[in-house]
Design a protein around this motif. Structure first.
Motif, PDB file in Angstrom:
ATOM      1  N   ASP A  31       0.848  -1.200   0.000  1.00 48.93           N
ATOM      2  CA  ASP A  31       0.000   0.000   0.000  1.00 48.93           C
ATOM      3  C   ASP A  31       0.876   1.240   0.000  1.00 48.93           C
ATOM      4  O   ASP A  31       1.918   1.271   0.663  1.00 48.93           O
ATOM      5  CB  ASP A  31      -0.867   0.015   1.271  1.00 48.93           C
ATOM      6  CG  ASP A  31      -1.882  -1.109   1.259  1.00 48.93           C
ATOM      7  OD1 ASP A  31      -2.469  -1.367   0.197  1.00 48.93           O
ATOM      8  OD2 ASP A  31      -2.065  -1.756   2.312  1.00 48.93           O
TER       9      ASP A  31
ATOM     10  N   LEU B 292       3.012   7.792  -7.510  1.00 54.78           N
ATOM     11  CA  LEU B 292       1.729   7.678  -8.224  1.00 54.78           C
ATOM     12  C   LEU B 292       1.868   7.659  -9.755  1.00 54.78           C
ATOM     13  O   LEU B 292       1.087   6.981 -10.427  1.00 54.78           O
ATOM     14  CB  LEU B 292       0.763   8.785  -7.795  1.00 54.78           C
ATOM     15  CG  LEU B 292       0.230   8.650  -6.351  1.00 54.78           C
ATOM     16  CD1 LEU B 292      -0.688   9.823  -6.011  1.00 54.78           C
ATOM     17  CD2 LEU B 292      -0.509   7.336  -6.139  1.00 54.78           C
TER      18      LEU B 292
ATOM     19  N   GLY C  88      -1.959   6.007 -10.546  1.00 60.04           N
ATOM     20  CA  GLY C  88      -2.795   6.617  -9.523  1.00 60.04           C
ATOM     21  C   GLY C  88      -3.341   5.642  -8.494  1.00 60.04           C
ATOM     22  O   GLY C  88      -4.049   6.041  -7.577  1.00 60.04           O
TER      23      GLY C  88
ATOM     24  N   THR D 253       2.070   4.090 -10.683  1.00 57.46           N
ATOM     25  CA  THR D 253       1.008   3.151 -10.314  1.00 57.46           C
ATOM     26  C   THR D 253      -0.323   3.473 -10.976  1.00 57.46           C
ATOM     27  O   THR D 253      -1.356   2.931 -10.588  1.00 57.46           O
ATOM     28  CB  THR D 253       0.809   3.113  -8.776  1.00 57.46           C
ATOM     29  OG1 THR D 253       0.199   4.342  -8.369  1.00 57.46           O
ATOM     30  CG2 THR D 253       2.108   2.920  -8.031  1.00 57.46           C
TER      31      THR D 253
ATOM     32  N   THR E 132       0.620   5.776   0.030  1.00 61.31           N
ATOM     33  CA  THR E 132      -0.308   6.843   0.432  1.00 61.31           C
ATOM     34  C   THR E 132      -0.850   7.563  -0.809  1.00 61.31           C
ATOM     35  O   THR E 132      -0.271   7.467  -1.896  1.00 61.31           O
ATOM     36  CB  THR E 132       0.422   7.876   1.312  1.00 61.31           C
ATOM     37  OG1 THR E 132       1.580   8.306   0.601  1.00 61.31           O
ATOM     38  CG2 THR E 132       0.836   7.274   2.636  1.00 61.31           C
ATOM     39  N   THR E 133      -1.940   8.292  -0.620  1.00 62.41           N
ATOM     40  CA  THR E 133      -2.571   8.943  -1.775  1.00 62.41           C
ATOM     41  C   THR E 133      -1.759  10.137  -2.283  1.00 62.41           C
ATOM     42  O   THR E 133      -2.056  10.679  -3.342  1.00 62.41           O
ATOM     43  CB  THR E 133      -4.008   9.419  -1.425  1.00 62.41           C
ATOM     44  OG1 THR E 133      -3.942  10.101  -0.168  1.00 62.41           O
ATOM     45  CG2 THR E 133      -4.968   8.250  -1.327  1.00 62.41           C
ATOM     46  N   ASP E 134      -0.738  10.537  -1.515  1.00 61.28           N
ATOM     47  CA  ASP E 134       0.130  11.604  -2.025  1.00 61.28           C
ATOM     48  C   ASP E 134       1.544  11.083  -2.310  1.00 61.28           C
ATOM     49  O   ASP E 134       2.512  11.836  -2.340  1.00 61.28           O
ATOM     50  CB  ASP E 134       0.177  12.774  -1.035  1.00 61.28           C
ATOM     51  CG  ASP E 134       0.723  12.329   0.327  1.00 61.28           C
ATOM     52  OD1 ASP E 134       0.907  11.100   0.519  1.00 61.28           O
ATOM     53  OD2 ASP E 134       0.955  13.202   1.185  1.00 61.28           O
ATOM     54  N   SER E 135       1.640   9.782  -2.551  1.00 53.95           N
ATOM     55  CA  SER E 135       2.954   9.169  -2.789  1.00 53.95           C
ATOM     56  C   SER E 135       3.616   9.740  -4.042  1.00 53.95           C
ATOM     57  O   SER E 135       2.952   9.963  -5.060  1.00 53.95           O
ATOM     58  CB  SER E 135       2.781   7.653  -2.961  1.00 53.95           C
ATOM     59  OG  SER E 135       3.961   7.094  -3.478  1.00 53.95           O
TER      60      SER E 135
ATOM     61  N   PRO F  94      -3.567   3.221  -5.208  1.00 56.01           N
ATOM     62  CA  PRO F  94      -2.972   3.346  -3.871  1.00 56.01           C
ATOM     63  C   PRO F  94      -2.110   2.137  -3.499  1.00 56.01           C
ATOM     64  O   PRO F  94      -1.873   1.869  -2.326  1.00 56.01           O
ATOM     65  CB  PRO F  94      -4.204   3.444  -2.965  1.00 56.01           C
ATOM     66  CG  PRO F  94      -5.258   2.676  -3.690  1.00 56.01           C
ATOM     67  CD  PRO F  94      -4.984   2.794  -5.148  1.00 56.01           C
ATOM     68  N   THR F  95      -1.654   1.396  -4.489  1.00 56.10           N
ATOM     69  CA  THR F  95      -0.749   0.261  -4.250  1.00 56.10           C
ATOM     70  C   THR F  95       0.403   0.353  -5.229  1.00 56.10           C
ATOM     71  O   THR F  95       0.272   0.957  -6.293  1.00 56.10           O
ATOM     72  CB  THR F  95      -1.447  -1.083  -4.521  1.00 56.10           C
ATOM     73  OG1 THR F  95      -1.973  -1.069  -5.851  1.00 56.10           O
ATOM     74  CG2 THR F  95      -2.542  -1.381  -3.530  1.00 56.10           C
TER      75      THR F  95
END
Ligand code: TXA
Ligand code: MG
Length: 329
Positions: free
Chosen positions: A90, A98, A103, A101, A92-95, A105-106
């Motif tokens: 997993d 992104l 976008g 991925t 984070t949504t601000d990784s 969350p993994t």
């Protein structure tokens, strides 16, 4: 163009795409946190936009900067990394990852076991995306000649690490819940190897779900796409009788892996592309032999590997073969 490590570092830092070696297959590399560079990887590969990219790291510590590593995953990483296995994690949504991925969350994280690439990632200090170095829909590149022919001048260059030792893509697992290991993609590490690793440890009761389990189907976006197919249609034959039967209809070119005595039986009547005598050799040469089949410009090719068994390497090969023969014959 063949690159030194320092040249590869320079290109990658300036947002270019560089092919790097791993023990499984070559990867089409870009800095994972650079959206434009990642965009270029999609363009060069002609890869569908909903298919996320594996991120390559130098060590576990570097992965931890980007994701929490659950206990069981950490344990397996310590056992198998660097090596031919990748882990769903997993983020984070601000990784910053992104772009790699799509976008999601993994992310899928891998520490490849190749000295040049480990050095490369260490020098850059940032994770690299690395889908297999091939145009989408084609088989993966396992040596420099294959990559040059497929991707040629679309890339900044290649870090030449010789022929890939394993020749099949890494196993992908999801062990995030600490109770189950789901095999999302079969590579040379499979259920028996994972079971052995957890034996007599605090994880010995974990459930291992192989790729045929309904719970693991379709979790990997890439699994819905056709992969690996050569241009030449391939017919998978299972017996000597079938070879005879197909000989007149579908020509005499055959990709064969198995004993030398069986090879002698086939040679007089066929043009043989030889995979090797053992399953690991066959896996290592598999994509290269598909490449050689395409070079021959014949209308069809037969594939015959009588020594396939239920080992993890064989299962990985069988997955690839099934994807090839899904293509139109
Ligand atoms: O051995 C390998 O894994 C090679 C070498 C170069 O490291 N790389 C490789 O990458 O095979 P690729 O992109 O050809 O295959 C990665 C697979 C794809 O099926 C993709 O859908 C899946 O991993 N994947 C990547 N990120 C994912 C994510 N966040 N969630 C689910 N699946 C993901
Ligand atoms: Mg691929």
């Amino acid at each position: 163009m063949l690159l030194t490590i320092d040249q590869a570092v320079e290109f990658l830092r300036s947002g270019e795409v560089v092919v790097f070696p791993t023990e499984t297959v070559y990867g089409l590399g870009a800095v994972a946190s650079n959206p434009l560079a990642v965009e270029n990887v999609y363009k060069i590969k002609n890869r569908p936009r909903d298919n996320p990219l594996i991120c390559h790291f130098y060590d576990i510590k570097q992965i931890r900067k980007y994701a929490k590593i659950p206990e069981l995953t950490r344990f397996l990483m310590q056992k198998f990394c660097p090596g031919p296995i990748s882990f769903l994690l997993d983020i984070t949504t601000d990784s910053p990852l992104l772009p790699a991925t799509c976008g999601l969350p993994t992310m899928v994280a891998r520490i490849p076991n190749h000295p040049l690439t480990l050095k490369l990632i260490q020098k850059i200090g940032l994770p690299l995306v690395g889908p297999s170095a091939n145009t989408s829909g084609k088989f993966s590149g396992t040596d420099v000649e294959m990559i040059q022919q497929d991707l040629g001048n679309k890339i900044a260059g290649i870090l030449d690490g010789g022929k890939c030792q394993i020749g099949m893509e890494s196993t992908i697992i999801d062990a995030r819940d600490n109770n189950t290991i789901k095999i999302l993609r079969q590579g040379i590490i499979g259920k028996p190897e994972l079971a052995e690793a957890v034996q007599k440890t605090r994880f010995e009761n974990v459930q291992i779900l192989d790729r045929n389990s309904t719970q693991t189907k379709m979790v990997t976006p890439g699994s819905k796409y056709k992969h690996y197919a050569p241009v030449t249609p391939v017919i998978w034959v299972k017996s000597f009788a079938e070879i005879e039967q197909y000989k007149h209809k579908h020509g005499q070119t055959i990709i064969f892996g198995g004993s030398l005595s069986d090879l002698e039986k086939i040679k007089p009547s066929h043009n043989v592309i030889f995979l090797g005598e053992t399953i690991p050799e066959i896996a290592k040469n598999f994509y290269r032999c598909l490449f050689e089949l395409d070079q021959k410009k014949v209308s069809k090719g037969l594939l015959f590997i009588p020594i396939l068994d239920d080992s993890s390497i064989s299962l990985s090969l069988i997955d690839k073969i099934n994807k090839i023969i899904q293509s139109e014959i």
